[in-house]
Design an enzyme around this catalytic site. Structure first.
Site: not given
Ligand code: FDA
Length: 502
Positions: A113, A357, A442, A470, A480
């Site tokens: 991110n 943003e 997001h 999330g 974000n």
């Molecule tokens: P998150 O997705 O972080 O973690 C879930 C984890 O569980 C992953 O590592 C996945 O591989 C694992 N997983 C999933 N299913 C599984 C299973 N069945 N078994 C084992 N493992 C499993 N937000 C922000 O606030 N500021 C920012 O600047 C940005 N910029 C941004 C850029 C980009 C390119 C992206 C893709 C996203 C952002 N975000 C962001 C969003 C932010 O990164 C996002 O909201 C959070 O990472 C979500 O956090 P979670 O804990 O919900 O899940």
């Protein structure tokens, strides 16, 4: 049976999982964490862990033959590149009318991110998160999250002068000319490192086109905060390249999670089960909802609350670009880390409820483009379901759902274009398309707090199962989202640690 039996099992190592990992281990508990992605700590042949956006390879995307970047084309030329398949760091999960980007690996989304650490507007928490006490949220959980993550402000003088932020200053000036306030957003990218790399005193990352396929330097991802603390306790075990597929009630008490190992070519192979007294679901909005709905479809979980799968939203994400005048170049040098947001949510007199943003377009050439990732307050929600024929998760979401987000973004960007005498770029998301409404960074919702769970994230009717990511949040948070996710996870962790010690 010969299952591993653990007290505490966390599925996923993103924000929600990392918070629970730290708080449970700090309270003296042994924790097992499953993560389907890799542990991104070993450099590849080129000596680097992650790749630049412009030089992708098998490390860049999760089992794809070709990158699928948010910008499809530039001046009609496709941007995506052919890559070898591998368990890369950025995934894109494609549903019928919506593609969801997500991080894969130890640290989840924090690996890919943009590091923007923005607090949600209080009105949003009050209106949309009725099970969160706003006073406790702002006085306790949010500061706890900010402090443990290590959120810092950018150096204002650097942002005001550096050639790497020309794009952001141009975006800021045009927004202010149209009467919109612009805020400088806090970050998890180290401002000292950023300045040092811009001046050639430190290895370049944000200034070297690294971000959505990972940053080799500068970013304080979760492995440097919550997960580092949890590991340092000696009580956290992380199993990588292991995917949890179903959850079942264990006749002896507790829960059984079926797992698969992720092969180097992306083939998933059955890898047994893990039994646990308590399970914390932290796979992110899609990962957690998928696990629950698959469990229901496969008959391993009965009595799932009807609310599971409901209330999903893309945080109103819309991407849009403007063409500046030739006299307003946005710069050949662009940092990948955004620093400014147009606050047409709380800051503007008009009720646009848009937070945009000002995003970089680090192409390495002058583009004159101002790019925005708008977050909008769209009341429409999607819902997840299960397609038994294809045995896969579905998302009921259409361009109609996104229409209010496009309209809100258009109101704000039209005003900016009018004030600046400029127009939209229509060559970025496929020919003639100004507003990209088909992807999100997001994803939020699917297992809403207080609906599918109680106010402490406990899945209703399933004692010992917690949801901590999330998927709890109401489809839109106004900014974000990771800071909000982290703060809510802190709130849930407090109750979970209490439950575990009871
Ligand atoms: P998150 O997705 O972080 O973690 C879930 C984890 O569980 C992953 O590592 C996945 O591989 C694992 N997983 C999933 N299913 C599984 C299973 N069945 N078994 C084992 N493992 C499993 N937000 C922000 O606030 N500021 C920012 O600047 C940005 N910029 C941004 C850029 C980009 C390119 C992206 C893709 C996203 C952002 N975000 C962001 C969003 C932010 O990164 C996002 O909201 C959070 O990472 C979500 O956090 P979670 O804990 O919900 O899940």
């Amino acid at each position: 049976d010969d299952d591993d039996v653990v007290d505490h099992l966390i599925v996923g190592s993103g924000y929600g999982g990392a918070v629970l990992g730290h708080r449970l281990t700090a309270a003296g508990h042994q924790v097992l964490m499953l993560e389907m992605g890799q542990d991104w700590s070993t450099p590849g042949k080129d000596g680097k862990v992650f790749t630049k956006m412009t030089e992708p390879d098998e490390r860049s995307m999760w089992f794809r033959d070709r990158t699928v970047m948010p910008l499809a084309t530039f001046l009609g030329v496709p941007i995506d590149k052919v890559i070898p398949r591998g368990p890369g760091v950025l995934d894109r999960i494609d549903f019928a009318s919506m593609s969801v980007y997500a991080g894969r690996g130890v640290g989840g989304g924090s690996l890919v991110n943009g590091a923007m650490a923005v607090a949600p507007p209080r009105s949003l928490v009050e209106e949309r998160m009725p099970d969160v006490n706003p006073d406790a949220f702002y006085s306790t959980y949010l500061p706890r999250a900010q402090q443990t993550l290590g959120v810092r402000s950018h150096d204002a003088a650097f942002v005001a002068e550096s050639p790497y932020y020309q794009f952001s200053r141009v975006g800021r000036a045009s927004a202010e000319k149209a009467g919109f306030p612009v805020v400088e957003v806090p970050s998890l990218y180290d401002p000292d490192h950023l300045q040092a790399e811009a001046e050639g005193r430190a290895p370049a990352s944000a200034t070297a086109q690294e971000v959505i396929f990972g940053n080799n330097h500068g970013k304080r991802d979760l492995t440097k905060s919550y997960l580092r603390l949890a590991r340092a306790s000696g009580r956290l075990t992380i199993r990588t390249l292991v995917r949890a597929t179903t959850l079942a009630r264990r006749p002896q008490g507790g829960w059984t999670v079926t797992i698969e190992s992720v092969g180097p070519d992306g083939t998933m192979r059955p890898a047994g089960t893990v039994a646990a007294k308590r399970v914390y679901l932290a796979g992110g909005s899609v990962g957690t909802t998928e696990l629950l709905l698959r469990s229901q479809a496969h008959g391993t979980l009965a009595d799932l609350p009807d609310a599971v799968g409901q209330g999903w939203g893309p945080n109103g994400n819309i991407m849009v670009g403007r063409a500046n005048h030739v006299t307003s170049p946005t710069g050949m040098k662009q940092s990948t880390i955004p620093v400014h947001g147009i606050d047409a949510w709380t800051g503007a007199a008009r009720a646009d409820r848009v937070f945009a943003e000002i995003a970089p377009l680090p192409a390495g050439i002058e583009t004159w483009v101002s790019l925005y990732l708008a977050i909008t307050d769209n009341p429409r929600r999607g819902s997840f379901g299960w397609d038994p024929a294809r045995d896969r998760l579905t998302l009921d979401w259409s361009p109609e759902h996104a229409a209010p987000s496009v309209a809100a973004t258009e109101r704000v960007l039209d005003a900016i274009n009018r004030a600046a005498g400029t127009s939209y770029r229509v060559d970025l998301f496929g020919t003639g398309k100004a507003f990209s409404d088909g992807f999100t960074y997001h994803p939020l919702g699917g297992v809403l707090l207080g609906q599918a769970t109680d106010a402490g994230g406990r899945l209703r009717g399933h004692e010992g199962v917690y949801v901590v990511d999330g998927s709890l949040l109401p489809g839109v948070v106004g900014v974000n989202p990771y800071l909000t996710i982290t703060a809510v996870a802190e709130m849930i962790a407090e109750g979970a640690v209490r439950d575990a010690s009871a």
